[in-house]
Design a protein around this motif. Structure first.
Motif: not given
Length: 238
Positions: A12, A49-51, A53, A90, A92, A113, A117
């Protein structure tokens, strides 16, 4: 048997590179080639991705790296790959127990990242704990910084052979000062710190990957497809 479902991790992060002239992010074919291989092998494939994005890497969009059918798939925003990528969640938000194979794509931005992450790392840990396959290509190995074997508390790469983008290639590309400015470790340094043995091919751009049990790693963009196919072969023998 782990589920025939794969997660492709995407960086991300984004950053300027090549003396501030270009932008690094996701190296497109390092996600696209594994996506194609996994789908062809009958996997259900998600990207995250982590975000949630991503930023496309400039270099990865140049004709030497992105052309033909790959370029068509990238340009077609209605292609399965682009729809998954452009609307990814995300990490998460996902349940790691659903996946039998984890594949970390990269781009130089992954150095920023991936080491922190946590959500992506947690999914990889879950896949590993459930007896699945964990794979990476190029700078994707940065994600191993904090992926542990839950049975031992040790890094999953400890005592194993791995590969990743060579430090020689970073110098050849004349970007090492910028990468050090990010505070980034190189792939061989990550491997050494985590107790793994780093291997590489003679040529920095050779198609090269390493299989060590359920861990599969590739050296560079040219290795993305072969690394994914090797990971599939390992999965099919579980």
């Amino acid at each position: 048997m782990p589920a025939r479902k794969a997660l492709i991790a995407v960086t991300s992060a984004s950053a300027s590179l090549f003396n501030g002239k270009e932008t690094t992010g996701l190296f497109i074919t390092e996600a696209l080639h594994p996506f194609k291989a996994l789908v062809a092998a009958g996997f259900e494939v998600d990207l995250a991705s982590e975000t949630g994005t991503y930023t496309p890497d400039w270099l990865s969009q140049q004709p030497d790296f992105l052309n033909g059918a790959d370029l068509d798939m990238w340009n077609d925003t209605n292609s399965d790959f682009r729809k998954k990528l452009d609307n990814m969640p995300k990490a998460s938000e996902l349940d790691g127990s659903q996946y039998g194979l984890f594949f970390a794509s990269a781009g130089h931005a992954a150095l920023i990242d991936y080491p922190k992450a946590k959500a992506l790392q947690e999914i990889a840990e879950q896949v590993w704990a459930n007896g699945g396959v964990v794979a990476s290509v190029c700078h994707g190995g940065a994600i191993f910084s904090d992926i542990l074997d839950r049975a031992t508390g040790e890094p999953i790469v400890k005592g194993k052979k791995v590969t990743g983008f060579t430090t020689e290639a970073e110098y050849t590309m004349k970007i090492m000062p910028e990468l050090r400015g990010w505070g980034s470790e190189m792939m061989d340094e990550v491997a050494t710190r985590l107790g793994a043995t780093y291997e590489r091919s003679d040529g920095i751009w050779d198609d090269y990957h390493v299989v060590d049990g359920r861990l599969v790693t590739g050296q560079n963009p040219a290795s993305a497809a072969s690394t994914a196919k090797a990971a599939i072969e390992v999965f099919d023998k579980l």
